[in-house]
Design a protein around this motif. Structure first.
Motif, PDB file in Angstrom:
ATOM      1  N   GLY A 163      -1.098  56.479 120.638  1.00 14.53           N
ATOM      2  CA  GLY A 163      -1.886  57.708 120.783  1.00 14.53           C
ATOM      3  C   GLY A 163      -1.281  58.256 121.915  1.00 14.53           C
ATOM      4  N   ASN A 164      -1.950  59.107 122.471  1.00 11.35           N
ATOM      5  CA  ASN A 164      -1.394  59.817 123.793  1.00 11.35           C
ATOM      6  C   ASN A 164      -2.540  59.415 125.137  1.00 11.35           C
ATOM      7  OD1 ASN A 164       0.372  61.737 122.749  1.00 11.35           O
ATOM      8  ND2 ASN A 164      -1.065  63.170 121.919  1.00 11.35           N
ATOM      9  N   ASN A 165      -3.496  58.806 124.964  1.00  9.71           N
ATOM     10  CA  ASN A 165      -4.340  58.255 125.918  1.00  9.71           C
ATOM     11  C   ASN A 165      -4.254  57.103 126.242  1.00  9.71           C
ATOM     12  OD1 ASN A 165      -5.500  60.738 125.821  1.00  9.71           O
ATOM     13  ND2 ASN A 165      -7.490  60.133 124.807  1.00  9.71           N
ATOM     14  N   LYS A 166      -3.854  56.391 127.384  1.00  9.87           N
ATOM     15  CA  LYS A 166      -3.929  55.101 127.880  1.00  9.87           C
ATOM     16  C   LYS A 166      -5.310  54.515 127.885  1.00  9.87           C
ATOM     17  CE  LYS A 166       0.215  56.589 128.253  1.00  9.87           C
ATOM     18  NZ  LYS A 166       0.976  56.521 127.051  1.00  9.87           N
ATOM     19  N   ILE A 167      -5.462  53.167 127.440  1.00 12.66           N
ATOM     20  CA  ILE A 167      -6.854  52.621 127.228  1.00 12.66           C
ATOM     21  C   ILE A 167      -6.695  51.357 127.796  1.00 12.66           C
ATOM     22  CG2 ILE A 167      -7.408  53.746 125.189  1.00 12.66           C
ATOM     23  CD1 ILE A 167      -6.354  51.691 123.471  1.00 12.66           C
ATOM     24  N   THR A 168      -7.993  50.912 128.080  1.00 16.62           N
ATOM     25  CA  THR A 168      -7.839  49.224 128.650  1.00 16.62           C
ATOM     26  C   THR A 168      -9.005  48.773 127.784  1.00 16.62           C
ATOM     27  OG1 THR A 168      -7.849  50.062 131.013  1.00 16.62           O
ATOM     28  CG2 THR A 168      -8.863  47.956 130.686  1.00 16.62           C
ATOM     29  N   LEU A 169      -8.543  47.581 127.285  1.00 17.06           N
ATOM     30  CA  LEU A 169      -9.352  46.954 126.069  1.00 17.06           C
ATOM     31  C   LEU A 169      -9.567  45.423 126.654  1.00 17.06           C
ATOM     32  CD1 LEU A 169      -7.575  48.218 122.459  1.00 17.06           C
ATOM     33  CD2 LEU A 169      -9.734  48.855 123.854  1.00 17.06           C
ATOM     34  N   ASP A 170     -10.728  45.039 126.093  1.00 21.88           N
ATOM     35  CA  ASP A 170     -11.233  43.660 126.312  1.00 21.88           C
ATOM     36  C   ASP A 170     -11.467  43.019 125.271  1.00 21.88           C
ATOM     37  OD1 ASP A 170     -12.465  41.542 127.183  1.00 21.88           O
ATOM     38  OD2 ASP A 170     -14.271  42.382 128.149  1.00 21.88           O
ATOM     39  N   GLY A 171     -10.680  41.917 124.960  1.00 22.21           N
ATOM     40  CA  GLY A 171     -11.006  41.104 123.491  1.00 22.21           C
ATOM     41  C   GLY A 171     -10.284  40.080 123.315  1.00 22.21           C
ATOM     42  N   GLU A 172     -10.186  39.954 121.829  1.00 24.35           N
ATOM     43  CA  GLU A 172      -9.402  38.491 121.516  1.00 24.35           C
ATOM     44  C   GLU A 172      -8.522  38.915 120.232  1.00 24.35           C
ATOM     45  OE1 GLU A 172     -11.353  34.349 121.096  1.00 24.35           O
ATOM     46  OE2 GLU A 172     -11.688  35.341 119.221  1.00 24.35           O
ATOM     47  N   ILE A 173      -7.656  38.339 120.067  1.00 30.04           N
ATOM     48  CA  ILE A 173      -6.602  38.358 118.936  1.00 30.04           C
ATOM     49  C   ILE A 173      -6.702  37.025 118.350  1.00 30.04           C
ATOM     50  CG2 ILE A 173      -4.374  38.166 120.065  1.00 30.04           C
ATOM     51  CD1 ILE A 173      -4.814  40.817 117.354  1.00 30.04           C
ATOM     52  N   GLN A 174      -6.638  37.011 117.010  1.00 29.38           N
ATOM     53  CA  GLN A 174      -6.618  35.798 116.098  1.00 29.38           C
ATOM     54  C   GLN A 174      -5.631  35.961 115.077  1.00 29.38           C
ATOM     55  OE1 GLN A 174     -10.632  35.082 114.953  1.00 29.38           O
ATOM     56  NE2 GLN A 174     -10.863  33.748 116.631  1.00 29.38           N
ATOM     57  N   PHE A 175      -4.757  34.947 114.769  1.00 30.69           N
ATOM     58  CA  PHE A 175      -3.948  34.938 113.569  1.00 30.69           C
ATOM     59  C   PHE A 175      -4.384  33.629 112.725  1.00 30.69           C
ATOM     60  CE2 PHE A 175      -0.396  33.442 111.022  1.00 30.69           C
ATOM     61  CZ  PHE A 175       0.256  34.513 110.555  1.00 30.69           C
ATOM     62  N   CYS A 176      -4.642  33.992 111.553  1.00 25.36           N
ATOM     63  CA  CYS A 176      -5.207  32.880 110.526  1.00 25.36           C
ATOM     64  C   CYS A 176      -4.559  32.785 109.281  1.00 25.36           C
ATOM     65  CB  CYS A 176      -6.936  33.333 110.096  1.00 25.36           C
ATOM     66  SG  CYS A 176      -8.094  33.596 111.545  1.00 25.36           S
ATOM     67  N   LYS A 177      -4.535  31.527 108.850  1.00 29.95           N
ATOM     68  CA  LYS A 177      -3.810  31.119 107.638  1.00 29.95           C
ATOM     69  C   LYS A 177      -4.913  30.899 106.898  1.00 29.95           C
ATOM     70  CE  LYS A 177      -0.470  29.904 104.808  1.00 29.95           C
ATOM     71  NZ  LYS A 177      -1.455  29.603 103.353  1.00 29.95           N
ATOM     72  N   LYS A 178      -5.215  31.881 105.677  1.00 29.64           N
ATOM     73  CA  LYS A 178      -6.225  31.877 104.865  1.00 29.64           C
ATOM     74  C   LYS A 178      -7.457  31.881 105.813  1.00 29.64           C
ATOM     75  CE  LYS A 178      -4.180  29.617 100.739  1.00 29.64           C
ATOM     76  NZ  LYS A 178      -4.438  28.627 100.096  1.00 29.64           N
ATOM     77  N   GLN A 179      -8.241  30.735 105.799  1.00 25.47           N
ATOM     78  CA  GLN A 179      -9.772  30.994 106.655  1.00 25.47           C
ATOM     79  C   GLN A 179      -9.312  30.035 108.095  1.00 25.47           C
ATOM     80  OE1 GLN A 179     -11.840  33.007 106.455  1.00 25.47           O
ATOM     81  NE2 GLN A 179     -10.978  33.832 104.671  1.00 25.47           N
ATOM     82  N   SER A 180      -8.203  29.598 108.134  1.00 27.59           N
ATOM     83  CA  SER A 180      -8.241  28.642 109.100  1.00 27.59           C
ATOM     84  C   SER A 180      -7.315  29.489 110.343  1.00 27.59           C
ATOM     85  CB  SER A 180      -7.353  27.292 108.854  1.00 27.59           C
ATOM     86  OG  SER A 180      -7.956  26.559 107.962  1.00 27.59           O
ATOM     87  N   THR A 181      -7.814  29.280 111.470  1.00 24.96           N
ATOM     88  CA  THR A 181      -7.565  30.086 112.688  1.00 24.96           C
ATOM     89  C   THR A 181      -6.312  29.197 113.281  1.00 24.96           C
ATOM     90  OG1 THR A 181      -9.451  31.276 113.328  1.00 24.96           O
ATOM     91  CG2 THR A 181      -7.951  31.156 114.999  1.00 24.96           C
ATOM     92  N   VAL A 182      -5.166  29.932 113.306  1.00 23.11           N
ATOM     93  CA  VAL A 182      -3.976  29.022 113.850  1.00 23.11           C
ATOM     94  C   VAL A 182      -3.378  29.457 115.237  1.00 23.11           C
ATOM     95  CG1 VAL A 182      -3.026  28.181 111.802  1.00 23.11           C
ATOM     96  CG2 VAL A 182      -2.243  30.305 112.633  1.00 23.11           C
ATOM     97  N   PHE A 183      -4.006  30.654 115.789  1.00 22.66           N
ATOM     98  CA  PHE A 183      -3.596  31.193 116.912  1.00 22.66           C
ATOM     99  C   PHE A 183      -4.751  32.026 117.434  1.00 22.66           C
ATOM    100  CE2 PHE A 183      -2.110  34.666 119.640  1.00 22.66           C
ATOM    101  CZ  PHE A 183      -1.241  34.212 120.350  1.00 22.66           C
ATOM    102  N   THR A 184      -4.871  31.982 118.792  1.00 20.77           N
ATOM    103  CA  THR A 184      -5.953  32.735 119.455  1.00 20.77           C
ATOM    104  C   THR A 184      -5.650  33.112 120.838  1.00 20.77           C
ATOM    105  OG1 THR A 184      -7.998  31.658 118.195  1.00 20.77           O
ATOM    106  CG2 THR A 184      -8.459  32.941 120.113  1.00 20.77           C
ATOM    107  N   ALA A 185      -5.669  34.337 121.185  1.00 17.12           N
ATOM    108  CA  ALA A 185      -5.687  34.652 122.743  1.00 17.12           C
ATOM    109  C   ALA A 185      -6.213  35.682 123.186  1.00 17.12           C
ATOM    110  CB  ALA A 185      -4.079  35.475 122.754  1.00 17.12           C
TER     111      ALA A 185
END
Length: 331
Positions: free
Chosen positions: A65-87
């Motif tokens: 988008g056109n607006n710059k934003i500041t986000l606070d959170g977490e990203i996860q990558f899962c294979k089926k229901q198993s989390t293999v990466f978190t940041a």
């Protein structure tokens, strides 16, 4: 391959589901999610999407988008229901944040992959279901019987709504363009036509608390064209404004406006603007525009390879160039 994007009930999370074998070279190297709206801690509104790059195993959170934003959170990558990466992250997002997944955590199998974005309060994801709910609400059970009547009344309705816009009668909100002109509008119509605008009013954004919306990034003529689309379904000056209206369509989540602009830009394609339009088609997911641009690049490959603009574009957009060369190879 199938993909899906779902928002959590508490509006603080979004899950992107990808059902494919990400090691299969016959599938695209890049997967893009649908766009979604977010609100950050300062009530800034942003349009985001997720990207998964298969070859490098990278996840990207893009601000388109056109607006710059500041986000606070977490990203996860899962294979089926198993989390293999978190940041975890707390970042100012101008264009994107990127993470690389350790490929040793994923085996070479077809399956369901999940990319989960979780935001910490007061950041939240804006619900996009307004139009669906509205259309369900107004659905006529006797639509077949009233179809002919509606067809006859549509031209008059469009004319009347245009008159309502330009006369400003019964308006209850004002939009201010970047050059300061005030345009009187009607909140109900704005909300029905754009989930983003509906969210701004519903969540009492600071931009609308005074009954005004300041569009500091669009001049008066563009705002008038945007409102023309909102009220009548068609911009009046598409020839002059299609390139920036497609951005407005993305900003306010008006997919039909983006499609109108994309189809119009196909008619304007030349060797001089094809790289610009290729980038627009890719950024705003207008596949017809993107494919038409790639086709023109293939047809004019000999001439374009000598152009310094082409070299610069290739350096800055390697993924699009891979697609262009792939198209050339299958010519």
């Amino acid at each position: 391959m199938s993909e899906d994007l779902t928002i959590g009930e508490n509006k603080s999370s979004i899950t992107w589901t990808i059902n494919t074998n990400i090691y299969n070279r016959n599938v695209p190297d890049t997967f893009l999610s649908k766009t979604f709206s977010v609100c950050d801690r300062s009530n800034n509104h942003g349009i985001c999407r997720l990207r998964l790059t298969r070859s490098s195993l990278e996840i990207t959170l893009e601000n388109v988008g056109n607006n710059k934003i500041t986000l606070d959170g977490e990203i996860q990558f899962c294979k089926k229901q198993s989390t293999v990466f978190t940041a975890k992250f707390y970042e100012y997002i101008n264009e994107y944040i990127k993470w690389t997944i350790n490929n040793q955590t994923i085996n070479n199998q077809t399956g369901v992959y999940l990319v989960k974005l979780n935001l910490n309060s007061p950041c939240f994801i804006i619900d996009q279901d307004l139009l669906t709910k509205f259309r369900a609400y107004i659905k006529d059970d006797n639509a077949a019987e009233t179809k002919e009547t509606a067809r006859k009344e549509t031209p008059d309705l469009s004319t009347d709504l245009e008159k309502l816009l330009y006369e400003g009668k019964y308006s209850d909100v004002e939009i201010i363009s970047s050059d300061g002109e005030i345009l009187k509008c009607h909140k109900a119509l704005l909300c029905v036509r754009s989930p983003v605008l509906e969210a701004m009013f519903s969540n009492d954004f600071k931009e609308v608390s005074s009954g005004q919306i300041k569009l500091n990034y669009f001049d008066t003529e563009v705002v008038k064209d945007l409102l023309s689309y909102i009220y009548t379904g068609m911009p009046k000056h598409l020839e002059d404004n299609a390139e920036i209206l497609i951005q407005a369509g993305e900003q306010f989540q008006m997919e039909a406006l983006k499609e109108i602009c994309g189809k119009h830009l196909i008619k304007k394609l030349t060797k001089d603007n094809v790289l610009e339009y290729l980038a627009l088609g890719d950024k705003y997911r207008q596949q017809d525009l993107k494919e038409a641009s790639l086709e023109m690049i293939v047809k004019n490959a000999k001439d374009m390879k000598e152009d310094t603009k082409f070299t610069e574009f290739a350096i800055n957009n390697p993924e699009l160039m891979v697609e262009a060369f792939s198209a050339l190879a299958f010519k």
